[in-house]
Design a protein around this motif. Structure first.
Motif, PDB file in Angstrom:
ATOM      1  N   ILE A 232       0.416  97.757  27.855  1.00 20.78           N
ATOM      2  CA  ILE A 232       0.449  96.544  28.659  1.00 20.78           C
ATOM      3  C   ILE A 232       1.458  95.618  28.013  1.00 20.78           C
ATOM      4  CG2 ILE A 232      -0.818  94.531  29.466  1.00 20.78           C
ATOM      5  CD1 ILE A 232      -3.253  96.205  29.791  1.00 20.78           C
ATOM      6  N   ALA A 233       2.564  95.402  28.709  1.00 20.92           N
ATOM      7  CA  ALA A 233       3.697  94.687  28.140  1.00 20.92           C
ATOM      8  C   ALA A 233       3.866  93.316  28.775  1.00 20.92           C
ATOM      9  CB  ALA A 233       4.982  95.499  28.327  1.00 20.92           C
ATOM     10  N   LEU A 234       4.171  92.339  27.933  1.00 22.09           N
ATOM     11  CA  LEU A 234       4.560  91.018  28.411  1.00 22.09           C
ATOM     12  C   LEU A 234       6.072  91.038  28.613  1.00 22.09           C
ATOM     13  CD1 LEU A 234       3.670  88.049  28.979  1.00 22.09           C
ATOM     14  CD2 LEU A 234       4.309  87.561  26.604  1.00 22.09           C
ATOM     15  N   VAL A 235       6.508  90.792  29.834  1.00 21.72           N
ATOM     16  CA  VAL A 235       7.934  90.913  30.179  1.00 21.72           C
ATOM     17  C   VAL A 235       8.357  89.720  31.025  1.00 21.72           C
ATOM     18  CG1 VAL A 235       7.829  93.440  30.117  1.00 21.72           C
ATOM     19  CG2 VAL A 235       7.445  92.236  32.281  1.00 21.72           C
ATOM     20  N   ARG A 236       9.653  89.579  31.149  1.00 22.16           N
ATOM     21  CA  ARG A 236      10.186  88.525  31.994  1.00 22.16           C
ATOM     22  C   ARG A 236      10.570  89.128  33.339  1.00 22.16           C
ATOM     23  NH1 ARG A 236      10.917  83.599  31.029  1.00 22.16           N
ATOM     24  NH2 ARG A 236      10.562  83.892  28.802  1.00 22.16           N
ATOM     25  N   THR A 237       9.946  88.641  34.403  1.00 25.12           N
ATOM     26  CA  THR A 237      10.264  89.120  35.747  1.00 25.12           C
ATOM     27  C   THR A 237      11.163  88.161  36.511  1.00 25.12           C
ATOM     28  OG1 THR A 237       8.119  88.213  36.450  1.00 25.12           O
ATOM     29  CG2 THR A 237       8.228  90.586  36.020  1.00 25.12           C
ATOM     30  N   SER A 238      11.389  86.974  35.953  1.00 22.59           N
ATOM     31  CA  SER A 238      12.323  86.019  36.564  1.00 22.59           C
ATOM     32  C   SER A 238      12.761  85.034  35.496  1.00 22.59           C
ATOM     33  CB  SER A 238      11.681  85.277  37.735  1.00 22.59           C
ATOM     34  OG  SER A 238      10.601  84.478  37.287  1.00 22.59           O
ATOM     35  N   GLY A 239      13.867  84.338  35.770  1.00 22.24           N
ATOM     36  CA  GLY A 239      14.346  83.327  34.853  1.00 22.24           C
ATOM     37  C   GLY A 239      14.948  83.904  33.585  1.00 22.24           C
ATOM     38  N   ALA A 240      15.104  83.036  32.565  1.00 21.42           N
ATOM     39  CA  ALA A 240      15.717  83.409  31.294  1.00 21.42           C
ATOM     40  C   ALA A 240      14.780  83.056  30.153  1.00 21.42           C
ATOM     41  CB  ALA A 240      17.052  82.681  31.132  1.00 21.42           C
ATOM     42  N   ALA A 241      15.120  83.566  28.952  1.00 24.13           N
ATOM     43  CA  ALA A 241      14.271  83.319  27.787  1.00 24.13           C
ATOM     44  C   ALA A 241      14.093  81.823  27.530  1.00 24.13           C
ATOM     45  CB  ALA A 241      14.878  83.996  26.560  1.00 24.13           C
TER      46      ALA A 241
ATOM     47  N   ASP B 253      13.495  79.652  29.613  1.00 25.18           N
ATOM     48  CA  ASP B 253      12.469  79.107  30.509  1.00 25.18           C
ATOM     49  C   ASP B 253      11.079  79.145  29.903  1.00 25.18           C
ATOM     50  OD1 ASP B 253      14.318  78.571  32.519  1.00 25.18           O
ATOM     51  OD2 ASP B 253      14.163  80.604  33.328  1.00 25.18           O
ATOM     52  N   ARG B 254      10.982  79.795  28.726  1.00 25.96           N
ATOM     53  CA  ARG B 254       9.717  79.870  27.989  1.00 25.96           C
ATOM     54  C   ARG B 254       8.612  80.514  28.812  1.00 25.96           C
ATOM     55  NH1 ARG B 254      10.290  79.885  23.126  1.00 25.96           N
ATOM     56  NH2 ARG B 254       8.338  78.824  22.662  1.00 25.96           N
ATOM     57  N   HIS B 255       7.559  79.782  29.158  1.00 23.73           N
ATOM     58  CA  HIS B 255       6.387  80.382  29.791  1.00 23.73           C
ATOM     59  C   HIS B 255       6.614  80.755  31.252  1.00 23.73           C
ATOM     60  CE1 HIS B 255       4.000  77.760  26.702  1.00 23.73           C
ATOM     61  NE2 HIS B 255       4.636  78.747  26.138  1.00 23.73           N
ATOM     62  N   LYS B 256       7.607  80.177  31.879  1.00 24.23           N
ATOM     63  CA  LYS B 256       7.853  80.477  33.288  1.00 24.23           C
ATOM     64  C   LYS B 256       8.475  81.870  33.437  1.00 24.23           C
ATOM     65  CE  LYS B 256       8.664  75.608  34.480  1.00 24.23           C
ATOM     66  NZ  LYS B 256       9.661  74.645  35.018  1.00 24.23           N
ATOM     67  N   GLY B 257       8.073  82.560  34.477  1.00 23.66           N
ATOM     68  CA  GLY B 257       8.687  83.843  34.782  1.00 23.66           C
ATOM     69  C   GLY B 257       8.178  85.013  33.977  1.00 23.66           C
ATOM     70  N   LEU B 258       7.121  84.823  33.184  1.00 22.72           N
ATOM     71  CA  LEU B 258       6.547  85.918  32.405  1.00 22.72           C
ATOM     72  C   LEU B 258       5.444  86.612  33.199  1.00 22.72           C
ATOM     73  CD1 LEU B 258       6.274  84.290  28.858  1.00 22.72           C
ATOM     74  CD2 LEU B 258       7.971  85.936  29.651  1.00 22.72           C
ATOM     75  N   SER B 259       5.397  87.927  33.086  1.00 27.03           N
ATOM     76  CA  SER B 259       4.376  88.720  33.767  1.00 27.03           C
ATOM     77  C   SER B 259       3.922  89.839  32.833  1.00 27.03           C
ATOM     78  CB  SER B 259       4.930  89.336  35.062  1.00 27.03           C
ATOM     79  OG  SER B 259       5.433  88.344  35.937  1.00 27.03           O
ATOM     80  N   GLN B 260       2.823  90.482  33.190  1.00 21.93           N
ATOM     81  CA  GLN B 260       2.341  91.650  32.449  1.00 21.93           C
ATOM     82  C   GLN B 260       2.408  92.880  33.342  1.00 21.93           C
ATOM     83  OE1 GLN B 260      -1.535  90.059  30.963  1.00 21.93           O
ATOM     84  NE2 GLN B 260      -0.787  90.730  28.973  1.00 21.93           N
ATOM     85  N   VAL B 261       2.865  93.978  32.750  1.00 26.44           N
ATOM     86  CA  VAL B 261       2.961  95.235  33.481  1.00 26.44           C
ATOM     87  C   VAL B 261       2.344  96.355  32.652  1.00 26.44           C
ATOM     88  CG1 VAL B 261       4.988  94.609  34.848  1.00 26.44           C
ATOM     89  CG2 VAL B 261       5.293  95.632  32.579  1.00 26.44           C
ATOM     90  N   ILE B 262       1.790  97.343  33.353  1.00 22.64           N
ATOM     91  CA  ILE B 262       1.301  98.558  32.701  1.00 22.64           C
ATOM     92  C   ILE B 262       2.422  99.577  32.711  1.00 22.64           C
ATOM     93  CG2 ILE B 262      -0.408 100.409  32.726  1.00 22.64           C
ATOM     94  CD1 ILE B 262      -2.296  98.571  34.206  1.00 22.64           C
ATOM     95  N   VAL B 263       2.758 100.092  31.526  1.00 22.35           N
ATOM     96  CA  VAL B 263       3.840 101.057  31.394  1.00 22.35           C
ATOM     97  C   VAL B 263       3.249 102.402  30.969  1.00 22.35           C
ATOM     98  CG1 VAL B 263       6.036 101.602  30.292  1.00 22.35           C
ATOM     99  CG2 VAL B 263       5.379  99.201  30.678  1.00 22.35           C
ATOM    100  N   ASP B 264       3.466 103.421  31.782  1.00 20.33           N
ATOM    101  CA  ASP B 264       3.121 104.785  31.408  1.00 20.33           C
ATOM    102  C   ASP B 264       4.161 105.243  30.383  1.00 20.33           C
ATOM    103  OD1 ASP B 264       2.839 107.555  31.191  1.00 20.33           O
ATOM    104  OD2 ASP B 264       2.334 107.819  33.304  1.00 20.33           O
TER     105      ASP B 264
ATOM    106  N   GLY C  39      -2.164  91.246  37.750  1.00 25.20           N
ATOM    107  CA  GLY C  39      -2.262  89.849  38.133  1.00 25.20           C
ATOM    108  C   GLY C  39      -1.083  89.435  38.988  1.00 25.20           C
ATOM    109  N   ARG C  40      -0.794  88.147  38.992  1.00 25.82           N
ATOM    110  CA  ARG C  40       0.312  87.641  39.795  1.00 25.82           C
ATOM    111  C   ARG C  40       1.598  87.604  38.987  1.00 25.82           C
ATOM    112  NH1 ARG C  40      -3.295  83.499  40.584  1.00 25.82           N
ATOM    113  NH2 ARG C  40      -1.808  82.025  39.654  1.00 25.82           N
ATOM    114  N   GLU C  41       2.696  87.800  39.666  1.00 28.60           N
ATOM    115  CA  GLU C  41       3.982  87.659  38.998  1.00 28.60           C
ATOM    116  C   GLU C  41       4.142  86.216  38.527  1.00 28.60           C
ATOM    117  OE1 GLU C  41       8.733  88.514  39.817  1.00 28.60           O
ATOM    118  OE2 GLU C  41       7.217  89.127  41.290  1.00 28.60           O
ATOM    119  N   GLY C  42       4.566  86.065  37.272  1.00 30.85           N
ATOM    120  CA  GLY C  42       4.720  84.740  36.690  1.00 30.85           C
ATOM    121  C   GLY C  42       3.468  84.199  36.024  1.00 30.85           C
ATOM    122  N   GLN C  43       2.353  84.938  36.071  1.00 30.88           N
ATOM    123  CA  GLN C  43       1.087  84.496  35.491  1.00 30.88           C
ATOM    124  C   GLN C  43       0.890  85.056  34.077  1.00 30.88           C
ATOM    125  OE1 GLN C  43      -2.382  85.968  37.580  1.00 30.88           O
ATOM    126  NE2 GLN C  43      -3.633  84.202  37.037  1.00 30.88           N
ATOM    127  N   GLY C  44       1.888  85.724  33.551  1.00 30.52           N
ATOM    128  CA  GLY C  44       1.727  86.470  32.307  1.00 30.52           C
ATOM    129  C   GLY C  44       1.318  85.639  31.114  1.00 30.52           C
TER     130      GLY C  44
END
Length: 385
Positions: free
Chosen positions: A175-184, A186-197, A234-239
């Motif tokens: 389960i990775a914390l990644v940026r799905t929008s914006g730039a580094a 932007d800090r907390h904005k644009g972060l999401s969690q994804v499951i990676v096989d 969860g929701r995109e950007g809720q990471g």
């Protein structure tokens, strides 16, 4: 006698406390052949076979609902299990992350399809997870992650790198914390969690050998890894909200108190013999007990808040900071005692156990958040900065 027997247990509900006898009987048989220097790996010890044995007994995912393979027990039931596993040094590392936080995270934020797919496998000890948070050049500044999951018509394309990822080379998923929008920036904005096989094309895992010779830390590289849309939790950007809630589980449990407990118990057993007894050693044992007992009470109190659905982020940080300080004090203080003795007086296995814990103790105040970061969180929580 285990140190755990000397600590106050009254705050844990009786129906959960009743688990202890059965768990101890099982562990007495399951780990009796393991020498102390092996058991001292505590929750870093790794055995897929042992995890599946626990899964068959219903002791993984014990708090998850029965419809997903869990036992539907309270969080205190898991607390009892964890204390007993750590006190004897059971090799629980393979399922540790999945049981402690990945399963609860999926239960809280996942879709029904994600719950149906992952949670029963976690409970059976068949799906092992790692955490993709830390990155190179980011230090402990988690909000500055640069790994990106770029959305497109087919899902996401994952690019970047994670580091210090425990047991990634043994795990099925991250389960990775990644940026799905914006730039580094932007800090907390644009972060999401994804499951990676972790078996997907483009994923490379490289173990890192530590001072003790173990290789449980890893680097993980993502080279245009294709993720399906249902990889998002969860929701995109809720990471950021999700990951901070997850860290409360990571920072407040018995593992933040008991990483040195096998060493302490082995040393204390020897100090209680005529050969090992000394007044200075008994005073040291008393000091450790008087610090450990209130820390455990604090940890149980955080668990109470978690069972009420609260998110005690500052309280969990306080337990982790004070707990790991004690965990690092124990091997240093025991070394001072043992090396004040005559050569050849100290049992070899006790020295081997001390050597291992001494080598890994610096990591205690790094994993789960560094000391400086935690102290900053505590200061903000107290209104001091």
């Amino acid at each position: 006698m285990s140190t755990l027997n000397t600590l106050a247990l009254s705050r844990i509900p009786a129906e959960d406390e009743a688990l202890r006898a059965e768990v101890r009987a099982f562990l007495a048989d399951a780990v009796q052949a393991l020498p102390p220097h092996v058991r001292a790996r505590s929750w870093g010890g790794y055995s897929t076979e042992f995890s599946r044995r626990l899964g068959a007994r219903g002791w993984i995912g014990v708090t998850l609902p029965p419809q997903y393979g869990g036992a539907g027990r309270s969080a205190f039931a898991r607390y009892v299990l964890v204390e007993e596993f750590l006190a004897c040094g059971a090799p629980v590392g393979s399922h540790w992350i999945a049981d402690r936080q990945s399963g609860p995270l999926i239960l809280k934020y996942g879709t029904e399809a994600q719950k149906q797919f992952y949670l029963p496998r976690i409970c059976r000890g068949e799906a092992f997870f790692c955490i993709g948070m830390s990155e190179p050049n980011a230090g402990s500044d988690l909000a500055s992650v640069k790994t990106r999951a770029v959305p497109d018509a087919e899902g996401f394309v994952l690019k970047g790198q994670k580091i210090w990822t425990t047991n990634a080379h043994h795990c099925h998923y991250m389960i990775a914390l990644v940026r799905t929008s914006g730039a580094a920036e932007d800090r907390h904005k644009g972060l999401s969690q994804v499951i990676v096989d972790l078996s997907l094309p483009g994923v490379t895992v490289r173990p890192i050998t530590d001072l003790s010779g173990d290789s449980h830390f890893c680097e993980v590289f993502f080279d245009n890894v294709r993720l399906a849309p249902d990889a998002l939790i969860g929701r995109e950007g809720q990471g950021w909200e999700q990951v901070t809630a997850e860290l409360a589980f990571e920072r407040s449990g018995p593992e933040r108190l008991f990483s040195s407990i096998v060493l302490f118990d082995e040393w204390l057993a020897w100090v209680r013999t005529p050969q090992g007894r000394s007044e200075s050693a008994l005073r040291l044992a008393g000091r450790i007990f008087t610090e450990l007992a209130p820390l455990r009470a604090m940890s149980v109190s955080v668990q109470e808040k978690l069972t009420r659905g609260e998110s005690p982020i500052v309280e969990a940080a306080l337990v982790k900071e004070l707990g790991t300080t004690l965990e690092q004090f124990i091997p240093a203080a025991i070394a001072d005692d043992l090396f004040s003795r005559d050569a050849g007086e100290v049992p070899l296995e006790l020295l081997r156990t001390l050597a291992y814990v001494t080598e890994v103790a610096p990591s205690f105040s790094l994993r789960g958040g560094t000391r400086d970061i935690l102290r900053g969180m505590i200061a903000r929580g107290l209104g001091l900065r």
